[in-house]
Design a protein around this motif. Structure first.
Motif, PDB file in Angstrom:
ATOM      1  N   SER A   1       0.624  -1.067  -0.158  1.00 55.63           N
ATOM      2  CA  SER A   1      -0.092   0.028  -0.140  1.00 55.63           C
ATOM      3  C   SER A   1       1.005   1.228  -0.068  1.00 55.63           C
ATOM      4  O   SER A   1       1.809   1.267   1.042  1.00 55.63           O
ATOM      5  CB  SER A   1      -0.853  -0.088   1.362  1.00 55.63           C
ATOM      6  N   ILE A   2       0.993   2.114  -0.994  1.00 56.34           N
ATOM      7  CA  ILE A   2       1.983   3.099  -1.266  1.00 56.34           C
ATOM      8  C   ILE A   2       1.175   4.267  -0.619  1.00 56.34           C
ATOM      9  O   ILE A   2       0.129   4.702  -0.843  1.00 56.34           O
ATOM     10  CB  ILE A   2       2.207   3.087  -2.790  1.00 56.34           C
ATOM     11  N   GLY A   3       2.186   4.746   0.423  1.00 58.90           N
ATOM     12  CA  GLY A   3       1.285   5.936   1.138  1.00 58.90           C
ATOM     13  C   GLY A   3       1.826   7.016   0.548  1.00 58.90           C
ATOM     14  O   GLY A   3       2.036   7.541  -0.703  1.00 58.90           O
ATOM     15  N   LEU A   4       1.689   8.128   1.619  1.00 57.35           N
ATOM     16  CA  LEU A   4       1.949   9.707   1.044  1.00 57.35           C
ATOM     17  C   LEU A   4       3.369  10.115   1.326  1.00 57.35           C
ATOM     18  O   LEU A   4       3.394  11.400   1.331  1.00 57.35           O
ATOM     19  CB  LEU A   4       0.857  10.413   1.737  1.00 57.35           C
ATOM     20  N   GLU A   5       4.290   9.498   1.523  1.00 56.65           N
ATOM     21  CA  GLU A   5       5.600   9.893   1.804  1.00 56.65           C
ATOM     22  C   GLU A   5       6.340  10.232   0.568  1.00 56.65           C
ATOM     23  O   GLU A   5       5.500  10.339  -0.668  1.00 56.65           O
ATOM     24  CB  GLU A   5       6.771   8.458   2.439  1.00 56.65           C
ATOM     25  N   SER A   6       7.605  10.678   0.482  1.00 53.98           N
ATOM     26  CA  SER A   6       8.224  11.115  -0.917  1.00 53.98           C
ATOM     27  C   SER A   6       8.368   9.695  -1.702  1.00 53.98           C
ATOM     28  O   SER A   6       8.958   8.773  -0.961  1.00 53.98           O
ATOM     29  CB  SER A   6       9.423  11.618  -0.481  1.00 53.98           C
ATOM     30  N   ALA A   7       8.172   9.819  -2.974  1.00 54.06           N
ATOM     31  CA  ALA A   7       8.344   8.579  -3.759  1.00 54.06           C
ATOM     32  C   ALA A   7       9.899   8.130  -3.881  1.00 54.06           C
ATOM     33  O   ALA A   7      10.110   6.986  -3.757  1.00 54.06           O
ATOM     34  CB  ALA A   7       7.920   8.733  -5.142  1.00 54.06           C
ATOM     35  N   ASP A   8      10.798   9.176  -3.840  1.00 50.09           N
ATOM     36  CA  ASP A   8      12.194   8.937  -3.652  1.00 50.09           C
ATOM     37  C   ASP A   8      12.303   8.170  -2.419  1.00 50.09           C
ATOM     38  O   ASP A   8      13.277   7.019  -2.653  1.00 50.09           O
ATOM     39  CB  ASP A   8      12.802  10.237  -3.933  1.00 50.09           C
ATOM     40  N   ASP A   9      11.926   8.509  -1.476  1.00 52.55           N
ATOM     41  CA  ASP A   9      12.420   8.031   0.014  1.00 52.55           C
ATOM     42  C   ASP A   9      11.747   6.524  -0.076  1.00 52.55           C
ATOM     43  O   ASP A   9      12.413   5.558   0.532  1.00 52.55           O
ATOM     44  CB  ASP A   9      11.758   8.620   1.255  1.00 52.55           C
ATOM     45  N   LEU A  10      10.482   6.149  -0.660  1.00 48.97           N
ATOM     46  CA  LEU A  10      10.241   4.720  -0.725  1.00 48.97           C
ATOM     47  C   LEU A  10      11.037   3.872  -1.665  1.00 48.97           C
ATOM     48  O   LEU A  10      11.101   2.885  -1.205  1.00 48.97           O
ATOM     49  CB  LEU A  10       8.437   4.910  -1.105  1.00 48.97           C
ATOM     50  N   ILE A  11      11.227   4.543  -2.924  1.00 50.00           N
ATOM     51  CA  ILE A  11      12.370   3.651  -3.586  1.00 50.00           C
ATOM     52  C   ILE A  11      13.441   3.460  -3.022  1.00 50.00           C
ATOM     53  O   ILE A  11      14.062   2.335  -3.101  1.00 50.00           O
ATOM     54  CB  ILE A  11      12.342   4.515  -4.988  1.00 50.00           C
ATOM     55  N   LYS A  12      14.099   4.387  -2.510  1.00 47.57           N
ATOM     56  CA  LYS A  12      15.360   4.401  -1.642  1.00 47.57           C
ATOM     57  C   LYS A  12      15.284   3.225  -0.807  1.00 47.57           C
ATOM     58  O   LYS A  12      16.428   2.144  -0.421  1.00 47.57           O
ATOM     59  CB  LYS A  12      15.993   5.415  -1.178  1.00 47.57           C
ATOM     60  N   ASP A  13      14.286   3.179   0.117  1.00 43.00           N
ATOM     61  CA  ASP A  13      13.927   2.161   1.228  1.00 43.00           C
ATOM     62  C   ASP A  13      13.808   0.894   0.579  1.00 43.00           C
ATOM     63  O   ASP A  13      14.644  -0.208   1.200  1.00 43.00           O
ATOM     64  CB  ASP A  13      12.579   2.280   1.912  1.00 43.00           C
TER      65      ASP A  13
END
Ligand code: PLP
Length: 430
Positions: free
Chosen positions: A392-404
């Protein structure tokens, strides 16, 4: 403000159902926590309050109706069906305690012993288990079929079929069902279609415009959007919703707390903008995963590789915030990733600000259940492999999600290394 069709979606998301308080001028609807309301004097209004003859009956008791719940119901109608049904018939809503309370209220209001229902064979686990395990106990016949194939739905029709129930996009595997095609099959057979539209939310999909007779939501997910209140709703023709309120909200008792209704109303204000961000982030994460060498397959309706991409593009105004993927390293890699994520959380549920991941091993989720045939299990396995990670992709920065995800996909943790063996030993003992 009940002339919803004069306003855009974003305006209704802010205003519908909420008027300035007559006494104090408060712009935010006060939470009405009363359980009990003083009844009208003897006469027509009293009868309405006691017998729930109209959808705006005077409030009597909160399990029947309540001012805060009514405001939520009005806002839902404004977002889901501001113009009513395509033929102009008025749509109303009934808010209930949870998404599952909505599913069970629908099933027990409109189905009786000897009736037959056709349902997605893969949908939200609570729902498919209610249909597959429990309705048959009450003498209701259930056909679980792949409703993304309209022919399977047509073939499953029986003289006693009363309802077709679909979920699209379907939890957790993201199959898309053609709502208009299934509505045509239902109406040709003189029966009704219910659509669980939770994963799309009213911001991305309007099943009534495509022929649905009922729309269900788990408000717990995108509609509230903040992960802090359970809720559900059924929407449909006014007479059907009066019946559901009288027959099942009152008798099964799954009423929502007014406090939750108030939280959900607040959450709905930002639904239009939140959904845009969920969609944008999910598209970026899906593209990253699809290009990653550790990933076997990504299922996201916004990718051209999705088998129902064109249908999703036609039927929805965006592709949503949910995706699933399979890792080449299977369960061991999935466990490692679940342990290494920092921005994502390893958790069930979906549709709120936090990004969440959850792993479904196919042998537990599909092979172990009793209500699917071997052929169905094989066909689901073709879609899910040995297991899927649902995100479930949330509202954080997409870049941070991808890095994670990128860091979490590198290397194995101890449990990731030994987990698959331990799992097969434990399973062998069962
Ligand atoms: C979560 C969910 C439900 C159940 O909702 P609850 O509020 O948890 O009872 C029903 N349908 C779908 C598609 C869901 O994702």
């Amino acid at each position: 403000m009940d002339n919803y069709d004069e306003f855009d979606f974003e305006t209704n998301a802010v205003h519908a159902g909420e008027e300035a308080d007559l006494e104090t001028g408060s712009l935010r609807l006060p939470i009405d926590m009363a359980t009990t309301y003083k009844l009208p004097k003897f006469g027509g209004k009293l009868m309405d309050a006691l017998l729930l003859e109209t959808s705006r009956a005077p409030h009597a008791y909160t399990r029947w109706s309540n001012p805060t719940l009514r405001a939520l119901e009005d806002r839902l109608v404004a977002l889901e069906a501001p113009k009513g049904l395509p033929d102009g018939t008025k749509v109303t809503a009934v808010a209930v305690a949870t998404g599952m309370a909505a599913v069970s209220a629908l099933a027990f209001t409109f189905l009786s012993k000897g009736d037959h229902i056709i349902v997605n064979e893969v949908c939200y686990a609570g729902a498919v288990e209610l249909f597959g395990l429990h309705l048959p106990r009450f003498g209701i016949e259930v056909s679980l079929v792949d409703t993304s194939d309209p022919q399977q739905v047509r073939d499953a029709l029986r003289p006693n079929t009363k309802l077709i129930y679909i979920e699209t996009p379907a939890n957790p595997i993201l199959r898309i069902v053609d709502i208009a095609a299934i509505a045509a099959i239902a109406h040709e057979a003189g029966i009704k279609l219910a659509v669980d539209s939770t994963w799309a939310s009213p911001a991305l999909q309007r099943p009534f415009e495509l022929g649905a007779d009922f729309v269900l939501h788990s408000l717990t997910k995108y509609v509230n959007g903040h992960g802090d209140a359970l809720g559900g709703a059924v929407l449909g023709r006014e007479e059907d919703m009066l019946k559901l309120r009288r027959d099942m909200l009152v008798h099964l008792g799954g009423a929502m707390s007014p406090f939750n209704a108030w939280l959900i109303i607040r959450g709905m204000v930002t639904l239009p903008m939140r959904i845009k961000q969920h969609c944008e982030n999910a598209q970026k994460v899906a593209e990253f995963l699809e290009s990653n060498s550790k990933v076997l397959r990504v299922v996201y309706p916004g990718l051209e590789s999705h088998p129902h991409h064109e249908l999703a593009a036609r039927q929805m105004s965006g592709f949503g915030g949910m995706l699933t993927f399979q890792l080449k390293g299977g369960m061991g890699a999935s466990i490692s990733m679940s342990e290494k994520i920092k921005v994502f959380s390893y958790a069930t549920s979906l549709g709120h600000a936090h990004s969440l991941l959850f792993y479904y091993p196919t042998d537990l989720y599909v092979d172990a259940v009793t209500y699917l045939t071997d052929t169905q299990k094989r066909s689901i396995r073709e879609w899910t492999g040995d297991g899927i990670v649902r995100a479930s992709i949330g509202l954080e920065s997409a870049d941070d999600l991808i890095k994670d995800l990128d860091q979490a996909l590198r290397g194995r943790t101890f449990r990731g290394a030994v987990g698959p063996l331990a799992y097969s030993v434990l399973k062998g003992k069962q």
